[in-house]
Design a protein around this motif. Structure first.
Motif, PDB file in Angstrom:
ATOM      1  N   ALA A 193      -3.524   2.907  -8.536  1.00  0.00           N
ATOM      2  CA  ALA A 193      -4.367   2.035  -7.722  1.00  0.00           C
ATOM      3  C   ALA A 193      -4.531   0.665  -8.366  1.00  0.00           C
ATOM      4  CB  ALA A 193      -5.723   2.669  -7.489  1.00  0.00           C
ATOM      5  N   HIS A 194      -4.538   0.604  -9.700  1.00  0.00           N
ATOM      6  CA  HIS A 194      -4.725  -0.681 -10.365  1.00  0.00           C
ATOM      7  C   HIS A 194      -3.565  -1.638 -10.091  1.00  0.00           C
ATOM      8  CE1 HIS A 194      -2.654   2.005 -13.142  1.00  0.00           C
ATOM      9  NE2 HIS A 194      -2.129   0.939 -13.736  1.00  0.00           N
ATOM     10  N   TYR A 195      -2.361  -1.120  -9.899  1.00  0.00           N
ATOM     11  CA  TYR A 195      -1.222  -1.972  -9.536  1.00  0.00           C
ATOM     12  C   TYR A 195      -1.406  -2.555  -8.132  1.00  0.00           C
ATOM     13  CZ  TYR A 195       1.336  -0.159 -13.549  1.00  0.00           C
ATOM     14  OH  TYR A 195       1.734   0.178 -14.819  1.00  0.00           O
ATOM     15  N   PHE A 196      -1.898  -1.716  -7.220  1.00  0.00           N
ATOM     16  CA  PHE A 196      -2.119  -2.191  -5.860  1.00  0.00           C
ATOM     17  C   PHE A 196      -3.236  -3.223  -5.815  1.00  0.00           C
ATOM     18  CE2 PHE A 196      -4.150  -1.823  -1.628  1.00  0.00           C
ATOM     19  CZ  PHE A 196      -3.105  -2.351  -0.883  1.00  0.00           C
ATOM     20  N   ILE A 197      -4.286  -3.022  -6.603  1.00  0.00           N
ATOM     21  CA  ILE A 197      -5.381  -3.992  -6.653  1.00  0.00           C
ATOM     22  C   ILE A 197      -4.872  -5.333  -7.174  1.00  0.00           C
ATOM     23  CG2 ILE A 197      -7.567  -4.551  -7.800  1.00  0.00           C
ATOM     24  CD1 ILE A 197      -8.195  -1.496  -7.618  1.00  0.00           C
TER      25      ILE A 197
ATOM     26  N   THR B 132       0.917   1.906  -4.307  1.00  0.00           N
ATOM     27  CA  THR B 132      -0.208   2.801  -4.574  1.00  0.00           C
ATOM     28  C   THR B 132       0.189   4.097  -5.291  1.00  0.00           C
ATOM     29  OG1 THR B 132      -1.419   1.861  -2.718  1.00  0.00           O
ATOM     30  CG2 THR B 132      -2.195   3.969  -3.541  1.00  0.00           C
TER      31      THR B 132
ATOM     32  N   HIS C 206       2.065   4.514  -7.661  1.00  0.00           N
ATOM     33  CA  HIS C 206       2.233   4.229  -9.088  1.00  0.00           C
ATOM     34  C   HIS C 206       0.901   3.957  -9.775  1.00  0.00           C
ATOM     35  CE1 HIS C 206       6.550   4.134  -8.603  1.00  0.00           C
ATOM     36  NE2 HIS C 206       6.377   3.352  -7.540  1.00  0.00           N
TER      37      HIS C 206
ATOM     38  N   THR D 212      -2.794  -6.940  -4.455  1.00  0.00           N
ATOM     39  CA  THR D 212      -3.632  -7.442  -3.380  1.00  0.00           C
ATOM     40  C   THR D 212      -4.295  -8.765  -3.767  1.00  0.00           C
ATOM     41  OG1 THR D 212      -4.035  -5.194  -2.597  1.00  0.00           O
ATOM     42  CG2 THR D 212      -5.576  -6.887  -1.855  1.00  0.00           C
TER      43      THR D 212
ATOM     44  N   GLY E 170       0.821  -1.214   0.000  1.00  0.00           N
ATOM     45  CA  GLY E 170       0.000   0.000   0.000  1.00  0.00           C
ATOM     46  C   GLY E 170       0.850   1.258   0.000  1.00  0.00           C
TER      47      GLY E 170
END
Length: 82
Positions: A49-53, A45, A47, A56, A41
Motif C-alpha cells: 500500500a505504501h507504494y500506491f500511496i 497495490t 506490492h 498517488t 491501484g
C-alpha cells in the motif's frame, strides 16, 4: 496572443483550485490522471500500500503542477465574469 486555459478556476465561494476542463487537452489530462490512478491501484497495490500511496501523491502533484501552469489563476473570477 491570448492565453487559452485548459482548466476553469472554481467560482468564488466554491473553494480554491480548478474545475471542469475547457479544452480537449484538459480533458485528456483528467482522463490520463484517472486511468493511471486506476491502473496504479490494480498493478501497484499488490506490492504494498505504501507504494500506491507514494504513486498517488506523485500523480496528484503532477496534476496540480499542470493545472497551475495551464489553468486559470485560482481564487479569481473566471475569464469575463464579474
Amino acid at each position: 496572443m491570448t492565453q487559452k486555459y485548459w482548466f476553469a478556476a472554481k467560482p468564488p465561494g466554491n473553494g480554491w483550485g480548478w474545475g471542469q476542463p475547457l479544452t480537449w487537452q484538459g480533458s485528456l489530462v483528467y482522463a490520463a490522471f484517472f486511468i493511471l490512478l486506476i491502473g496504479g491501484g490494480i498493478l501497484i497495490t499488490p506490492h504494498g500500500a505504501h507504494y500506491f500511496i507514494a504513486f498517488t501523491f506523485t500523480l496528484a502533484g503532477l496534476l496540480i503542477f499542470i493545472c497551475l501552469r495551464k489553468g486559470e489563476p485560482p481564487g479569481r473570477f473566471p475569464s469575463g465574469e464579474r
